[in-house]
Scaffold this active site. Structure first.
Site, PDB file in Angstrom:
ATOM      1  CG  HIS A  97      -2.055  -0.978   1.200  1.00 57.16           C
ATOM      2  ND1 HIS A  97      -3.203  -1.068   0.343  1.00 57.16           N
ATOM      3  CD2 HIS A  97      -2.274  -2.170   1.911  1.00 57.16           C
ATOM      4  CE1 HIS A  97      -3.870  -2.004   0.402  1.00 57.16           C
ATOM      5  NE2 HIS A  97      -3.402  -2.796   1.599  1.00 57.16           N
ATOM      6  CG  HIS A 107      -2.661  -9.801  -3.990  1.00 56.51           C
ATOM      7  ND1 HIS A 107      -3.044 -10.504  -4.991  1.00 56.51           N
ATOM      8  CD2 HIS A 107      -2.444 -10.472  -2.970  1.00 56.51           C
ATOM      9  CE1 HIS A 107      -3.096 -11.731  -4.421  1.00 56.51           C
ATOM     10  NE2 HIS A 107      -2.922 -11.675  -3.150  1.00 56.51           N
ATOM     11  CG  ASN A 109      -0.937 -16.084  -2.613  1.00 53.96           C
ATOM     12  OD1 ASN A 109      -1.468 -17.260  -3.387  1.00 53.96           O
ATOM     13  ND2 ASN A 109      -0.518 -16.097  -1.645  1.00 53.96           N
ATOM     14  CB  VAL A 110       3.598 -17.983  -6.048  1.00 52.78           C
ATOM     15  CG1 VAL A 110       3.388 -17.193  -7.171  1.00 52.78           C
ATOM     16  CG2 VAL A 110       4.580 -17.347  -5.069  1.00 52.78           C
ATOM     17  NE  ARG A 111      -3.397 -20.207  -3.561  1.00 50.70           N
ATOM     18  CZ  ARG A 111      -3.907 -19.101  -4.268  1.00 50.70           C
ATOM     19  NH1 ARG A 111      -3.046 -18.259  -4.449  1.00 50.70           N
ATOM     20  NH2 ARG A 111      -4.793 -19.368  -5.032  1.00 50.70           N
ATOM     21  CG  HIS A 149      -2.614  -6.446 -18.160  1.00 56.55           C
ATOM     22  ND1 HIS A 149      -3.200  -7.553 -17.857  1.00 56.55           N
ATOM     23  CD2 HIS A 149      -3.544  -5.528 -17.321  1.00 56.55           C
ATOM     24  CE1 HIS A 149      -4.618  -7.386 -17.026  1.00 56.55           C
ATOM     25  NE2 HIS A 149      -4.058  -6.068 -16.536  1.00 56.55           N
ATOM     26  NE  ARG A 264       2.453 -14.009  14.135  1.00 56.67           N
ATOM     27  CZ  ARG A 264       3.086 -12.647  13.861  1.00 56.67           C
ATOM     28  NH1 ARG A 264       2.717 -12.265  12.621  1.00 56.67           N
ATOM     29  NH2 ARG A 264       3.407 -12.058  14.945  1.00 56.67           N
TER      30      ARG A 264
END
Length: 303
Positions: A97, A107, A109-111, A149, A264
């Site tokens: 932010h 944002h 995220n890799v998981r 993009h 958490r």
């Protein structure tokens, strides 16, 4: 059956976190806090964070590797046959932010998720990968959106020509606030449940997404961080940040999984902006820069 190389995924993710934090520290000129934590049921993580910076009002780059004896409802809702299995999940998740309203929130995220075979059952471990990157500008710039993009497209190009359009559409559909009838930002790429190509190919694609973050975002930061702004722009930024809060608490699967699995709380909610506001039925004045944002909050082709 050979065990899946989970340790190689963990090594990649911890390295990715370190690389991203290093680049952000260089841009901010201040070291990030390191907060290591342990989850009582199994696993833990490392939260790297900054609050009150001159560039980033809040920045969180989080690594977690958590384990449990029974899949939480959010993970088994689409796979009822996996209910009751033990599991482990690991990933890097981050939200930035910025303070300057001309620099977009982002944002990434890799998981990876693993549902273990149950002893005495004729079944195999089940894995899947997921992740993505998306951009949420307050004052949109066409060249920034196209750069973002194009970088996402190029990151997926080596894995197949159909991935970018498919994952771009998935992002537009996922980061959509149904009650507002608008997208959260200008999208990006998003994927989940990736396992069909096999472990190595799925992991390789996930690495490509993670590695695309810095080149997709940091050039935008450098272009916009010096632009002047005042109370009007900060006020609009806080208003639009309210939409970010609404999405994260109402729709985001990662937030729901984290809370349901006993994750958490401090780390899960680090994605929230430090300041946000809501106003009753507020509409920007026609012809203002604030009104221009509405044209971007709907899916469109950028590249």
């Amino acid at each position: 059956m050979n065990a899946l190389p989970v340790s190689s995924v963990r090594d990649y993710l911890t390295g990715l976190q370190a690389r991203i934090v290093g680049a952000l520290e260089d841009a901010e000129g201040v070291a990030f806090r390191a907060d290591e934590w342990v989850r009582p049921e199994g696993g833990g993580g490392l939260s790297r964070l900054l609050e009150g910076g001159s560039l980033f009002e809040r920045a969180g780059v989080l690594f977690s590797h958590v384990k449990g004896s029974k899949l939480p409802p959010s993970a088994s809702a689409h796979r009822p046959e996996l209910a009751g299995r033990s599991w482990e999940a690991m990933g890097v998740s981050m939200v930035l932010h910025p303070r300057n309203p001309h620099v977009p929130t982002t944002h990434m995220n890799v998981r990876m998720f693993l549902a273990a075979a149950r002893p005495g059952h004729d079944e195999a471990d089940v894995f899947w990968f997921g992740g993505g990157i998306d951009l949420t500008p307050y004052y949109p710039y066409e060249e920034d959106a196209r750069h973002f993009h194009a970088t996402c497209r190029d990151a997926l190009a080596g894995h197949g020509a159909d991935y970018y359009p498919r994952y771009k559409r998935w992002c537009d559909e996922y980061f959509f606030l149904k009650h507002r009838n608008e997208t959260r930002g200008i999208g990006g790429i998003f994927f989940d449940d990736l396992n069909a190509p096999g472990f190595e190919a799925s992991f390789a694609l996930t690495r490509s997404v993670g590695d695309a973050f810095l080149p997709s975002y940091m050039p935008i930061v450098e272009r916009r961080r010096g632009l002047p702004y005042g109370e009007r722009e900060r006020d609009f930024q806080a208003y639009r940040r309210g939409r970010y809060v609404e999405f994260n608490l109402v729709f985001d699967r990662g937030t729901l999984f984290g809370l349901q699995s006993g994750g958490r709380t401090e780390s899960i909610l680090l994605s929230m902006p430090p300041l946000a506001q809501w106003r009753y039925d507020w509409q920007p004045e026609a012809g203002t820069p604030e009104a221009e944002l509405a044209a971007y909050l709907k899916p469109r082709d950028w590249v």
